[in-house]
Enzyme design. Structure first.
Site, PDB file in Angstrom:
ATOM      1  N   ASP A  31       0.859  -1.280   0.065  1.00  0.00           N
ATOM      2  CA  ASP A  31      -0.010  -0.032   0.124  1.00  0.00           C
ATOM      3  C   ASP A  31       0.660   1.267   0.014  1.00  0.00           C
ATOM      4  O   ASP A  31       2.100   1.083   0.196  1.00  0.00           O
ATOM      5  CB  ASP A  31      -0.878   0.048   1.172  1.00  0.00           C
ATOM      6  N   GLU A  46       0.217  -0.221  -5.427  1.00  0.00           N
ATOM      7  CA  GLU A  46      -1.030   0.682  -5.460  1.00  0.00           C
ATOM      8  C   GLU A  46      -0.116   1.948  -5.976  1.00  0.00           C
ATOM      9  O   GLU A  46      -0.714   3.086  -5.689  1.00  0.00           O
ATOM     10  CB  GLU A  46      -1.819   0.911  -4.073  1.00  0.00           C
ATOM     11  N   PRO A  84       0.088   3.437  -8.657  1.00  0.00           N
ATOM     12  CA  PRO A  84      -0.476   4.470  -9.835  1.00  0.00           C
ATOM     13  C   PRO A  84      -1.554   5.109  -8.835  1.00  0.00           C
ATOM     14  O   PRO A  84      -1.842   6.567  -9.107  1.00  0.00           O
ATOM     15  CB  PRO A  84      -0.915   3.857 -10.758  1.00  0.00           C
ATOM     16  N   ASP A 114     -10.515   2.446  -3.503  1.00  0.00           N
ATOM     17  CA  ASP A 114     -10.960   1.177  -3.077  1.00  0.00           C
ATOM     18  C   ASP A 114     -12.600   0.893  -3.482  1.00  0.00           C
ATOM     19  O   ASP A 114     -13.174   1.711  -3.280  1.00  0.00           O
ATOM     20  CB  ASP A 114     -11.269   1.315  -1.468  1.00  0.00           C
TER      21      ASP A 114
END
Ligand SMILES: *[C@@H]1O[C@H](CO)[C@@H](O)[C@H](O)[C@H]1NC(C)=O
Ligand SMILES: *[C@@H]1O[C@H](CO)[C@@H](O)[C@H](O)[C@H]1NC(C)=O
Ligand SMILES: *[C@@H]1O[C@H](CO)[C@@H](O)[C@H](O)[C@H]1NC(C)=O
Length: 428
Positions: free
Chosen positions: A172, A205, A207, A233
């Site tokens: 993340d 994650e 981009p 999300d």
């Protein structure tokens, strides 16, 4: 005179040669992918986030808190209820598995109350079921939920995951203070995972966190990641599914061509089997995630899922489109009058076509597809067999290039078709 249909493998040699050349050309044109041999087709599995979030309350909610018990139960069901047999293989942990501090040697550690056996034992258990284990960490100073981040510890964390037998890392991008730290961190972790020598799918994650600042360089991202999140999300709502599809079609010039074996755009989890989507909306998510060559990571409760949702998620014909070996992502062909037509080229000159009714009012609407308009005019030239796969399977038979296909689509629903190439031979 009799018209006879010829099956695909009897096509003249030059057609096959042409097809072969197109494939070779595609391979050259698609940017180089991360060279770890993984994710040759989109990753399939289960990921805890959308359904179970960061539930730490094992005392009052032992069945839905983030604990080894949750993952062990899901592992058992993935095998006993047929999920593994249709391809769902990666059982993935998201945020909130960690203890609040690293251990005395600076290694990440699982929360000792919720994961008393630790991640290594959980990985062994998951492997004993023939499945693979995914884990979660963050490129910055903290995970999104505030647990220890990997910044400053990339090599150690990669080695820790490899030592535990982890097979996938979702990385993340929270708590990262600069674009340089973000981009360098994502690249560094990719190389660190490689140096461990263990095959670990790398889910980025990058981009998603870059878009607010500048356009991501997808050629670059593809060289480091097996899949990458572009947009917000997913949540358990029709609004969320619609937003993801709108974002994807509006950026398709930039993102569709970069997808291919080894690297995929990731529109986030399948929320089929939860609370927020109607039946038709669940059909839409399944059909469009197949068209988009998206990773199929379900986030639902396999202990309580309706037979209808289960059948949709386990639909082999739809999964075959998602996992098609040609590995080309589909796109929105046209949008008119509250209808969208999406198409995706498949191996053996087949095509998948999805027609969405965007209206949220009224009843089933008719829509007529002119066959010549599909697949740059070659999808069904000179003819094809068409099968409707969703919402229910129906063999529709042979269609000529010049004909049209009439369909009916429920509000917010989708009809998914597969077109198989066929040639016409005229006999005296
Ligand atoms: C590491 O990268 C090299 C070269 O890019 C590749 O050949 C090798 O298979 C990779 N190893 C792993 C474990 O991913
Ligand atoms: C992490 O925190 C340190 C200390 O505040 C800071 O120097 C560093 O830039 C931060 N790293 C990231 C990726 O935010
Ligand atoms: C994107 O990255 C690739 C590979 O690192 C590089 O060759 C290319 O110049 C970059 N493109 C742009 C527009 O910066």
């Amino acid at each position: 005179r009799v018209m006879k249909l010829r099956s695909r493998d009897q096509r003249p040699g030059w057609v096959l040669m042409f097809h072969f050349l197109v494939l070779v050309l595609c391979e050259i044109l698609v940017a180089r992918a991360l060279d770890n041999g993984l994710a040759r087709t989109p990753t399939m599995g289960w990921l805890h986030w959308e359904r179970f979030l960061c539930n730490l309350n094992c005392k009052e909610e032992p069945d839905s808190c983030i604990s080894e018990q949750l993952f062990m139960q899901m592992a058992e069901l993935m095998v006993s209820d047929g999920w593994k047999d249709v391809g769902y293989e990666y059982l993935c942990i998201d945020d909130c598995w960690m203890a609040p501090q690293r251990d005395s040697e600076n290694r990440l550690q699982a929360d000792p109350q919720r994961f008393p056996g630790g991640i290594r034992r959980l990985a062994n258990y998951v492997h004993s079921k023939g499945l693979k284990l995914g884990i979660y960490a963050d490129v910055g100073n903290k995970t999104c939920a505030g647990f220890p981040g990997s910044f400053g510890h990339y090599d150690l964390d990669a080695q820790t995951f490899a030592d535990w037998g982890v097979d996938l890392l979702k990385f993340d991008g929270c708590y990262c203070d600069s674009i340089n730290h973000l981009e360098n961190g994502y690249k560094y972790m990719s190389l660190a995972l490689n140096r461990t020598g263990r095959s670990i799918v790398y889910s980025c994650e990058w981009p998603l966190y870059l878009w607010p600042f500048h356009k991501p360089n997808y050629t670059d991202i593809r060289q480091y990641c097996n899949h990458w999140r572009n947009f917000d999300d997913v949540s358990d709502s029709w609004q969320s599914i619609n937003d993801i599809l709108d974002w994807t079609s509006s950026r398709q010039e930039e993102i569709v061509d970069v997808a291919g074996p080894g690297g995929w755009n990731d529109p986030d989890m399948l929320v089929i089997g939860n609370f927020g989507l109607s039946w038709d909306q669940q059909v839409t998510q399944m059909a469009l995630w197949a068209i988009m060559a998206a990773p199929l990571l379900m986030s639902n409760d396999l202990r309580q899922i309706s037979p209808q949702a289960k059948a949709l998620l386990q639909n082999k014909d739809v999964i075959a489109i998602n996992q098609d070996p040609l590995g080309k992502q589909g796109y929105c062909l046209r949008k008119e009058d509250n209808t969208e037509v999406w198409e995706r080229p498949l191996s053996n000159l087949a095509w998948a076509v999805a027609v969405r009714n965007l209206q949220e009012i009224g009843g089933p609407r008719s829509y007529t597809i002119t066959i010549v308009s599909l697949g740059h005019g070659v999808a069904c030239n000179p003819g094809c067999f068409i099968t409707q796969l969703l919402p229910v399977k129906k063999e529709l038979g042979f269609y000529e290039w010049t004909s049209s296909l009439k369909t009916q689509i429920n509000p917010t629903g989708t009809v998914l078709f597969r077109l198989e190439a066929a040639t016409i031979v005229q006999k005296n």
